[in-house]
Structures are given as structure tokens and as C-alpha cells.
Design an enzyme around this catalytic site. Structure first.
Site, PDB file in Angstrom:
ATOM      1  CG  ASN A   1      -1.714   1.225   1.428  1.00 42.11           C
ATOM      2  OD1 ASN A   1      -1.815   2.043   0.507  1.00 42.11           O
ATOM      3  ND2 ASN A   1      -2.303   1.381   2.610  1.00 42.11           N
TER       4      ASN A   1
ATOM      5  CD  GLU B   1      -3.521  -2.237   7.502  1.00 37.82           C
ATOM      6  OE1 GLU B   1      -2.422  -2.523   7.034  1.00 37.82           O
ATOM      7  OE2 GLU B   1      -4.139  -1.193   7.219  1.00 37.82           O
TER       8      GLU B   1
ATOM      9  CE  LYS C   1      -0.089   3.319   4.737  1.00 37.64           C
ATOM     10  NZ  LYS C   1      -0.032   3.455   6.172  1.00 37.64           N
TER      11      LYS C   1
ATOM     12  CG  HIS D   1      -5.832   2.199   5.289  1.00 37.38           C
ATOM     13  ND1 HIS D   1      -5.360   3.148   6.165  1.00 37.38           N
ATOM     14  CD2 HIS D   1      -4.840   1.286   5.146  1.00 37.38           C
ATOM     15  CE1 HIS D   1      -4.131   2.813   6.528  1.00 37.38           C
ATOM     16  NE2 HIS D   1      -3.790   1.697   5.916  1.00 37.38           N
TER      17      HIS D   1
ATOM     18  N   GLY E   1       2.610   2.561  10.716  1.00 37.20           N
ATOM     19  CA  GLY E   1       3.589   3.624  10.513  1.00 37.20           C
ATOM     20  C   GLY E   1       4.341   4.032  11.774  1.00 37.20           C
TER      21      GLY E   1
ATOM     22  CD  GLU F   1      -2.796   5.715   6.715  1.00 32.59           C
ATOM     23  OE1 GLU F   1      -2.811   5.683   5.473  1.00 32.59           O
ATOM     24  OE2 GLU F   1      -1.882   5.203   7.399  1.00 32.59           O
TER      25      GLU F   1
ATOM     26  CB  SER G   1       5.272  -1.437  12.028  1.00 30.33           C
ATOM     27  OG  SER G   1       4.912  -0.085  12.258  1.00 30.33           O
TER      28      SER G   1
HETATM   29  P1  PGA Z   1       2.863   0.523   7.619  1.00 28.27           P
HETATM   30  O1  PGA Z   1       1.378   0.710   7.015  1.00 28.27           O
HETATM   31  O2  PGA Z   1       3.379  -0.774   7.084  1.00 28.27           O
HETATM   32  O3  PGA Z   1       3.629   1.722   7.125  1.00 28.27           O
HETATM   33  O4  PGA Z   1       2.721   0.493   9.105  1.00 28.27           O
HETATM   34  C1  PGA Z   1       0.517  -0.383   6.864  1.00 28.27           C
HETATM   35  C2  PGA Z   1      -0.803   0.072   6.308  1.00 28.27           C
HETATM   36  O5  PGA Z   1      -1.295   1.124   6.707  1.00 28.27           O
HETATM   37  O6  PGA Z   1      -1.387  -0.617   5.450  1.00 28.27           O
END
Ligand code: PGA
Length: 254
Positions: free
Chosen positions: A9, A164, A11, A94, A170, A96, A210
Site C-alpha cells: 500500500n 491493522e 499510500k 483503511h 507507521g 487513515e 509496521s
Molecule cells: P505501515 O502501514 O506498514 O507503514 O505500518 C501499513 C498500512 O497502513 O497498510
């Protein structure tokens, strides 16, 4: 037997040129493996050029979001109709999107229905925030999100769910393999309650938050974890390929 899925992903990262370069490097470093399905989810504006580059490979393409109406006066939105010929998968709900763009379970549910109607494989994202986790309420929140997300949807093996935890996204502070395995086991039992054991056994459930080359083993060795949704580490070609290679190796050994 569920096929492992490693999804990147990206983003809101990569310009169109950067996206093309990243795909080229990833394809260059990839070894052929039938044991893992690989998925790239670049920004919308790079979907077409990435699709061209992926032609003739088994790497799948996905969008990071979509709206739940086919077409019309929705400035700035992208519809399932637009994505249907372009993508194999679409990430929905997601955290976010939920956090910064106020997407509700109800909206996510509408998006899921539309994605399936258009033959797009949805990746439904769920996960609790830190406060919920610390209050020991992960089970309740995840159960509510999965149940609401799947309301009125007919059983389908095409669904993918990504667990998640928001506190792990992140932050560099991933869940442990055991934590991920336990919640993902719970998710499978919720799907089983809604759709029956046969479908639940076929639905893939990923861990995200992460994930790196240093911790992927922990997750993949959990029997209920079918792969990973990778954010930051998917922007580094060699790290992403390393995650894929380790997953392939572990799945071959199982
Ligand atoms: P990350 O994001 O691996 O940077 O923690 C995962 C995600 O949001 O899908």
C-alpha cells in the site's frame, strides 16, 4: 489451502515517474514464485502506467480506495466502474480513510458491495486504536467493524480482510505474531459465524502495521495469518521483495 498475499500500500507516495521506477526495480528483483500472490496499490494517477508495466507478470494491481456510486457529480471521487477494468483489488476502510476522511462502517459496507458487484476483490481493513487496545476492548471493536462491514453481503471467497491495529501503522511498533494471530483467528471465527466455516476457511486475512523484512516471519508462521498489507516497507523495493521471498519460503515449508 489459502494462497499467501503480500500487498504493498503505497499510500500518498510516489510521483508518476517514481511509481514507474519502483515497479521496474521490484519486478527486476522478484524471483518467480507461485506460492505468494503479490499486489501493488499505487496512487490512482499511476494505476494505468503500473498496469502497463505489470502486463505479462502475475503481480496484481489494486486501488487504495473508491467511492460507492458508479458515476455522477462527485468531484474528485473515483468509481468502481472506473476501476473495474483496471484493478484486481481495492483496499476499503483503511484506518487513515476512517480517521482523516470520516469514513464510517456504513460507507465501507456500501463500498464493499459495489466492489464485489464490479468484480473487484475488496480488502476490508479493520483494527483498533491504542486506547481501545489498552482498555482490552480490541475484540469488541474488531467484531463490530467486521460485522458492520459484511452486513448484507453474500458469502464470497474473494474477500480479503486486513487486521491493522492503528497503533501499529507507521509507528515501527508492530503487533507481535501472537497478538496478530489471536485477533485474526477471531476475525475468521466472526466470518465463520456470518458465512459458514467453508467460506471462512477460504477467506484470506492479512496482518498490517509496521511489517518489515525483520518481523514478517513472526506473522507468517501464525496459522491464521495469510499474508501482510505493507505500507512504508513496500516503498523500498528490496525490503518489499525480501518480505515476499521470506513468505514464499515459509509457505513452502508448511
Ligand atoms: P505501515 O502501514 O506498514 O507503514 O505500518 C501499513 C498500512 O497502513 O497498510
Amino acid at each position: 489451502m489459502r494462497k499467501a498475499l503480500i500487498a504493498g500500500n503505497w499510500k500518498m507516495n510516489t510521483t508518476p515517474d517514481e511509481a514507474k521506477n519502483l515497479v521496474r526495480v521490484i519486478l527486476n528483483e522478484l524471483n518467480n514464485s507461485d506460492d505468494v500472490e503479490i499486489l501493488l496499490c499505487p496512487p490512482y494517477i499511476s494505476l494505468l502506467s503500473v498496469k502497463e508495466l505489470l502486463r505479462g507478470t502475475s503481480v496484481k494491481l489494486g486501488a487504495q480506495n473508491m467511492y460507492f456510486v458508479d458515476k455522477g457529480a462527485y468531484t474528485g471521487e473515483i468509481s468502481p466502474l472506473m476501476l473495474s477494468d483496471l484493478c484486481d483489488f481495492v483496499i476499503l476502510g483503511h484506518s487513515e480513510r476512517r480517521q482523516y476522511f470520516f469514513e464510517t462502517d456504513e460507507m465501507v459496507n456500501k463500498k464493499l458491495k459495489k466492489a464485489l458487484e464490479y468484480g473487484l476483490k475488496p480488502i476490508l481493513c479493520v483494527g483498533e486504536n491504542l486506547k481501545t487496545n489498552e482498555a482490552g476492548k480490541t475484540k469488541e471493536v474488531v467484531t463490530a467493524q467486521v460485522t458492520a462491514g459484511l452486513t448484507g453481503i453474500k458469502p464470497t471467497k474473494e474477500l480479503v480482510i486486513a487486521y491493522e491495529p492503528i497503533w501499529a501503522i507507521g509507528t515501527g511498533k508492530a503487533a507481535t505474531g501472537r497478538q496478530a494471530g489471536a485477533t485474526i483467528g477471531l476475525i475468521r471465527s466472526i466470518v465463520s459465524g456470518l458465512w459458514g466455516g467453508g467460506t471462512a476457511e477460504a477467506v484470506r486475512v492479512l496482518y498490517g502495521g509496521s511489517v518489515t523484512g525483520s518481523n514478517i516471519t513472526e506473522f507468517i508462521t501464525e496459522p491464521d495469518v495469510d499474508g501482510a498489507l505493507v505500507g512504508g516497507a513496500s516503498l523500498k523495493a528490496s525490503e518489499f521483495v525480501n518480505i515476499i521471498n521470506q513468505t514464499a519460503k515459509l509457505k513452502q515449508a508448511l
